[in-house]
Motif scaffolding. Structure first.
Motif, short mmCIF file in Angstrom:
data_model
loop_
_atom_site.label_atom_id
_atom_site.label_comp_id
_atom_site.label_asym_id
_atom_site.label_seq_id
_atom_site.Cartn_x
_atom_site.Cartn_y
_atom_site.Cartn_z
N THR A 64 0.84 -1.20 0.00
CA THR A 64 0.00 0.00 0.00
C THR A 64 0.87 1.25 0.00
N ASN A 123 0.26 9.57 0.35
CA ASN A 123 -0.80 10.51 0.67
C ASN A 123 -1.95 9.75 1.34
N PRO A 124 -1.74 9.28 2.58
CA PRO A 124 -2.79 8.50 3.23
C PRO A 124 -4.01 9.36 3.53
N SER A 125 -5.18 8.77 3.37
CA SER A 125 -6.41 9.50 3.67
C SER A 125 -6.67 9.54 5.17
N THR A 126 -6.14 8.55 5.89
CA THR A 126 -6.33 8.48 7.34
C THR A 126 -5.06 7.99 8.01
N GLU A 164 -9.23 5.36 13.71
CA GLU A 164 -8.95 6.15 12.50
C GLU A 164 -9.13 7.64 12.77
N ASP A 222 -8.82 11.28 10.31
CA ASP A 222 -8.58 11.83 8.97
C ASP A 222 -7.20 12.50 8.89
N PHE A 223 -6.59 12.43 7.72
CA PHE A 223 -5.25 12.98 7.52
C PHE A 223 -5.19 14.45 7.95
N SER A 224 -6.12 15.25 7.46
CA SER A 224 -6.13 16.68 7.81
C SER A 224 -6.50 16.89 9.26
N CYS A 235 -5.83 15.03 11.74
CA CYS A 235 -4.68 14.72 12.57
C CYS A 235 -3.79 15.95 12.73
N LYS A 262 2.13 18.22 6.46
CA LYS A 262 1.21 17.81 5.38
C LYS A 262 1.92 17.68 4.04
N ASN A 278 0.83 4.14 8.06
CA ASN A 278 -0.05 5.20 8.56
C ASN A 278 -0.48 4.95 10.00
#
Length: 315
Positions: free
Chosen positions: A7, A11-14, A94, A96-98, A100, A167, A175
């Motif tokens: 994987t 750019n992980p989403s979470t 989980e 979210d990336f943003s 976090c 970011k 992740n």
């Protein structure tokens, strides 16, 4: 090779927060003191704000700074506890990336702000004890407002590079964050590129904030102690020192766990991970709990007003 092993986390989403690694089986039990501390922090700091607002005699610089501390503690504890309790109770790991990086920003921003408030409170005590006749002319409301604004802007500006840089790094390792919240270095360690900029900047901010703030507080209290020991009677010395004791207690409760957490994160490679995570949580959770308790019990005007509200309730 399976897809799960290849994987791309660039750019992980979470992200996945593990909570307290090694103590997963005890998460439910650990959540009990965490939840209790959160409730005490919320109720205690709201009570401080209510009492200061309702009592005109408390509309002075010391209590203005105390209200700033209470608001900061409310935001600081709320930045971490709801998500941590969701991990403990529902295994909702989980984030979210943003989200976090938003959490990271608020946690570190309010921590820096809290440290600045302690410096402002130390300066207030210095003026009150060393220059009592000039206290009202030195710490006027406009001056208090400017100090408060400077403290807030310092936290906002100094921590902005954390999420800004974070970011933009490539995340190609994993992740999974072995922490209960998005702590700066815990997230940066997942980067597969050169993290020296973030690492050195984080180190610089820590030394700048902790170093200068602790130095300023120490200088203030050296002058305060000199003034106290120059008083003619023992009763006068004890009474004057009593006005500083609450402030000293909350300073120690903030800086000691913070310094220990920083040292173990940077240099304590032999310290068990779960112990480090617990200390990191204590650094953020204990001060918001202790601050209203200490000031409520040791500060006579607040204690008196609080008792008055309880005894006159319903009359």
């Amino acid at each position: 090779m399976s897809d799960s092993n290849t994987t791309d986390f660039k750019n992980p989403s979470t992200f996945i927060l593990l909570g307290i690694p090694g103590l997963e089986m005890g998460h439910v039990w650990i959540s009990i003191p965490f939840c209790t501390m959160y409730i005490i922090a919320i109720l205690g700091n709201i009570t401080i704000l209510f009492i200061v607002k309702m009592e005109p005699n408390l509309h002075v610089p010391m209590y203005y700074f105390l209200c700033m501390l209470a608001v900061t503690d409310l935001f600081l504890s709320t930045s971490i506890l709801p998500k941590t309790l969701a991990i403990f109770w529902f295994s909702y790991r989980e984030i979210d990336f943003s989200a976090c990086f938003i959490q990271m920003y608020f946690i570190h921003c309010f921590s820096v702000t809290e440290s600045g408030i302690f410096v402002a409170m130390a300066f207030d005590r210095y003026v009150a004890i060393c220059h009592p006749l000039r206290h009202s002319t030195i710490l006027t409301n406009p001056v208090v407002a400017k100090i408060s604004l400077a403290v807030m802007l310092r936290g906002i500006v100094l921590i902005l590079p954390y999420p800004f840089l974070g970011k933009r790094w490539p995340y190609c390792r994993t992740n999974i964050i072995p922490h209960s919240y998005c702590e700066h270095m815990a997230v940066v360690k997942l980067v597969c590129g050169d993290i020296s900029i973030s690492s050195y900047y984080g180190l610089s901010v820590t030394f700048l904030v902790m170093g200068l703030d602790v130095f300023s507080i120490t200088v203030s209290y050296i002058q305060i102690l000199r003034a106290i020991f120059s008083l003619p009677t023992k009763d006068a010395r004890l009474k004057t020192f009593g006005t500083c004791s609450s402030h000293l207690c909350v300073i120690l409760a903030f800086y000691i766990p913070g310094l220990f957490s920083f040292l173990t994160h940077r240099f304590g490679h032999n310290v068990p991970l779960h112990f480090h995570i617990l200390i990191a949580n204590a650094y953020l959770l204990v001060p918001p709990v202790l601050n209203p308790v200490i000031y409520g019990m040791r500060t006579k005007p607040i204690r008196t007003r609080l008792l008055w509200h309880f005894t006159h309730k319903g009359t």
